[in-house]
Scaffold this motif. Structure first.
Motif, short mmCIF file in Angstrom:
data_model
loop_
_atom_site.label_atom_id
_atom_site.label_comp_id
_atom_site.label_asym_id
_atom_site.label_seq_id
_atom_site.Cartn_x
_atom_site.Cartn_y
_atom_site.Cartn_z
N LEU A 56 5.96 5.50 23.72
CA LEU A 56 5.63 4.95 22.35
C LEU A 56 4.26 4.47 21.98
N VAL A 57 3.64 5.42 20.89
CA VAL A 57 2.29 4.53 20.47
C VAL A 57 2.79 3.99 19.12
N LEU A 58 2.81 2.73 18.97
CA LEU A 58 3.16 2.04 17.62
C LEU A 58 1.73 1.93 17.07
N CYS A 59 1.77 2.71 15.76
CA CYS A 59 0.74 2.79 14.97
C CYS A 59 0.97 1.70 13.94
N ARG A 60 0.31 0.37 13.97
CA ARG A 60 0.74 -0.58 13.21
C ARG A 60 0.34 -0.59 12.02
N GLY A 61 1.16 -0.01 10.73
CA GLY A 61 0.89 0.02 9.38
C GLY A 61 1.08 -1.08 8.69
N GLY A 62 1.07 -0.84 7.42
CA GLY A 62 1.47 -2.03 6.58
C GLY A 62 0.22 -2.08 5.41
N ALA A 63 0.24 -2.98 4.40
CA ALA A 63 -0.61 -3.20 3.40
C ALA A 63 -0.80 -4.68 3.17
N ILE A 64 -2.01 -4.79 2.27
CA ILE A 64 -2.04 -6.26 2.03
C ILE A 64 -2.21 -6.14 0.67
N GLN A 65 -2.25 -5.39 -0.05
CA GLN A 65 -2.20 -5.42 -1.59
C GLN A 65 -0.97 -4.56 -2.12
N SER A 66 -0.39 -4.80 -3.17
CA SER A 66 0.44 -3.98 -3.63
C SER A 66 -0.42 -3.34 -5.14
N ALA A 67 -1.09 -4.20 -5.84
CA ALA A 67 -1.67 -3.70 -6.84
C ALA A 67 -2.19 -2.24 -7.09
N GLY A 68 -2.88 -1.88 -5.81
CA GLY A 68 -3.43 -0.68 -5.89
C GLY A 68 -2.49 0.43 -5.23
N ASP A 69 -1.40 -0.17 -5.11
CA ASP A 69 -0.26 0.89 -4.48
C ASP A 69 0.53 1.49 -5.56
N HIS A 70 1.35 2.56 -4.64
CA HIS A 70 2.24 3.23 -5.72
C HIS A 70 3.17 2.48 -6.58
N PRO A 71 3.41 3.04 -7.83
CA PRO A 71 4.14 2.34 -8.63
C PRO A 71 5.65 1.87 -8.01
N GLY A 72 6.12 3.09 -7.33
CA GLY A 72 7.43 3.08 -6.41
C GLY A 72 7.40 1.75 -5.77
N MET A 73 6.44 1.44 -5.09
CA MET A 73 6.20 0.02 -4.03
C MET A 73 6.23 -0.97 -4.87
N VAL A 101 -4.03 0.74 15.17
CA VAL A 101 -4.44 0.05 13.88
C VAL A 101 -4.22 1.13 12.85
N ALA A 102 -3.29 0.91 11.93
CA ALA A 102 -2.92 1.84 10.86
C ALA A 102 -2.59 1.52 9.69
N PRO A 103 -3.48 0.83 8.94
CA PRO A 103 -3.01 0.45 7.70
C PRO A 103 -2.62 1.71 6.81
N THR A 104 -1.50 1.85 6.03
CA THR A 104 -0.73 2.77 5.77
C THR A 104 -1.40 4.18 4.93
N THR A 105 -2.14 3.58 3.96
CA THR A 105 -3.12 4.61 3.21
C THR A 105 -4.45 4.02 2.93
N PRO A 106 -5.73 4.30 3.41
CA PRO A 106 -6.78 3.70 3.19
C PRO A 106 -7.24 3.30 1.80
N THR A 107 -7.07 4.19 0.86
CA THR A 107 -7.56 3.89 -0.50
C THR A 107 -6.67 2.76 -1.30
N PHE A 108 -5.33 2.70 -0.83
CA PHE A 108 -4.21 2.03 -1.24
C PHE A 108 -4.08 0.72 -0.84
N SER A 109 -3.93 0.83 0.65
CA SER A 109 -3.31 -0.56 1.50
C SER A 109 -4.21 -1.59 1.66
N LEU A 110 -5.41 -1.53 1.46
CA LEU A 110 -6.48 -2.50 1.86
C LEU A 110 -7.59 -2.41 0.53
N PRO A 111 -8.28 -3.19 0.10
CA PRO A 111 -9.31 -3.24 -0.78
C PRO A 111 -10.35 -2.52 0.16
#
Ligand SMILES: [Zn+2]
Length: 469
Positions: free
Chosen positions: A167-184, A221-231
């Motif tokens: 197993l390779v754990l690609c540790r995702g996640g986000a530190i902002q929701s404002a720029g994220d998808h409306p569904g989130m 190290v794997a933030p979920t999506t670069p333009t959305f998950s982090l400033p």
């Protein structure tokens, strides 16, 4: 200090085996080296010792009779979301594109994934992958929120070890929701802080990361999506943090035209240029999807050795398009294959994925687009390359004994002139008889070793009631 492997696993890795009598062995290597012919495979202490015809069993060896079978390297799945194994064919998302699917399938259910329910999904997912001959899984795991989620990383490693998956754990996640998808945003989950994210990555690395060429446990190290998950300003910091710890970088990129438009409007550049400007290119980076990329982006990916995880079934299922993998491979981009989450696939099978990859590019660009040997190479050695696991993905002396033995004695295969191609060219069902991960017998006679199937079925049924409500 990393956590030591359990005594039972250490014992399982000690076996001396001789895989004998296979009709054909594919090596995972490129070009003329792709085929080893009808050779036997000697395994010592979890590694391949010898490949040659007519090997004679030693007194201390267990013989695995592979008559009527073909042997492939275990598949290396470079992009997955194991938690989605309880979200197949959710009606609200069956005819949705990526944006609507995210809003209607995974996001509304994220908060319902209790630790127990998560473990059920992971166990199902690993079992399904093993039963297609997959021996390494890079799980892009993003169920992290403020104060929650750290225990799920441990659960992934524990479940993988119990069933034998690397197993390779690609540790995702986000530190902002404002720029994220409306569904989130509708989930009302609070994003974690940067300190929480980086602190947990440090903890995971210290506890699990094995940098050996065939390490059974890795962290990326794997933030979920670069333009959305982090400033954007933090992207470079996260890349530097990962590189300082010797960890690879992974994320989603350019899965749809919408994403490319978003980047153009907001950042006035292409997605690959955007990540290039934030130090997110290089041989230690791989991106999932890359469906919509320009020739300039392909050149930049190739010249920097940046890898990609091709997920053709998920891309087709969501109507996202077809990644130009032929052009990428020709430009020197390391190509690998990923299943992606089965909430947008319905099949966690690398055989299905390889079969579809072989076909879909031909449908688009003609029969010269793909060869069976090359698709196997992408799905095995190619995956090992992007994950930085040079000790797996190929069958050769010294390599980890990760192999899939396919039963091709059935009537479905009786007319084959070139039986070595069967799993990719015929696709599912090509029954997996036995699977080994570093010499450990993890699928035996078509069954996952150590798995209580009835119990898992009951747990899955109960979990579906929670997730359907
Ligand atoms: Zn994904």
């Amino acid at each position: 200090m990393t956590t030591p492997l359990s005594p039972s696993l250490r014992h399982a890795l000690q076996g001396n085996l001789l895989v004998r009598g296979a009709a054909a062995v594919m090596t995972g290597r490129a070009g003329a080296a792709a085929r080893a012919g009808a050779v036997d495979i000697r395994i010592r202490d979890g590694r391949i010792a010898e490949l040659a015809a007519g090997l004679v069993p030693g007194a201390d060896e267990t013989v695995i009779d592979a008559t009527g079978c073909v042997v492939y390297p275990g598949w290396v799945n470079t992009h997955h979301h194991l938690f989605q194994n309880l979200l197949k064919a959710v009606p609200a998302g069956m005819n949705a594109d990526l944006q609507d699917w995210l809003a209607s399938v995974p996001y509304p259910r994220l908060a319902r994934f209790t630790p127990d329910l998560f473990r059920t999904a992971v166990r199902l997912g690993i079992a399904e992958l093993l039963l297609s001959g997959t021996t390494t899984c890079a799980d892009h795991h993003y169920l992290y929120h403020h104060g929650h989620g750290a225990e799920t990383g441990d659960a992934l490693f524990e479940e993988a070890e119990a069933l034998g998956m690397r197993l390779v754990l690609c540790r995702g996640g986000a530190i902002q929701s404002a720029g994220d998808h409306p569904g989130m945003r509708a989930t009302a989950l609070v994003p974690e802080t940067l300190d929480e994210m980086l602190g947990d990555i440090e903890r995971l690395k210290a506890r699990y990361h094995d940098a050996a060429p065939d390490g059974l446990r890795r962290v990326a190290v794997a933030p979920t999506t670069p333009t959305f998950s982090l400033p954007p300003v933090l992207l470079r910091e996260v890349a530097g943090f990962a590189r300082g710890m010797g960890l690879r970088l992974h994320t989603h990129l350019s899965e749809t035209d919408n994403y490319v438009r978003f980047c153009a409007e907001k950042y006035r550049c292409t997605p690959v240029q955007f990540v290039a400007d934030h130090d997110w290119l290089g041989p230690d980076v791989w991106f999932a999807h890359l469906v919509t990329v320009t020739p300039d982006e392909i050149r930049l990916l190739g010249s920097t050795g940046t890898g990609m995880a091709h997920c053709p079934v998920s891309n087709a299922r969501l109507g996202s398009g077809i990644a130009p993998v032929r052009a990428m491979a020709d430009a020197g981009v390391p190509v690998s294959i990923g299943v992606d989450g089965v909430a947008s696939n319905e099949s966690g099978s690398m055989v299905h994925e390889a079969n579809f990859a072989w076909l879909v590019h031909r449908a688009l660009g003609g029969a010269a687009q793909t060869r069976v040997e090359e698709v196997i190479h992408w799905g095995t050695a190619g995956g090992a390359q992007v994950l930085g696991l040079p000790g797996v993905g190929t069958l050769a002396p010294g390599q980890s004994a990760d192999l899939a033995i396919y039963e091709v004695g059935g009537l479905r295969f009786a007319g084959f002139h070139d039986i070595a191609t069967a799993p990719v060219a015929a696709g599912e069902p090509t029954p997996v008889r036995d699977v080994f991960v570093r010499g450990r017998h993890v699928v035996r006679q078509g069954e996952v070793v150590g798995l209580d199937v009835d119990k898992l079925r009951r747990e899955a049924r109960a979990a579906l009631e929670v997730l359907m409500a």
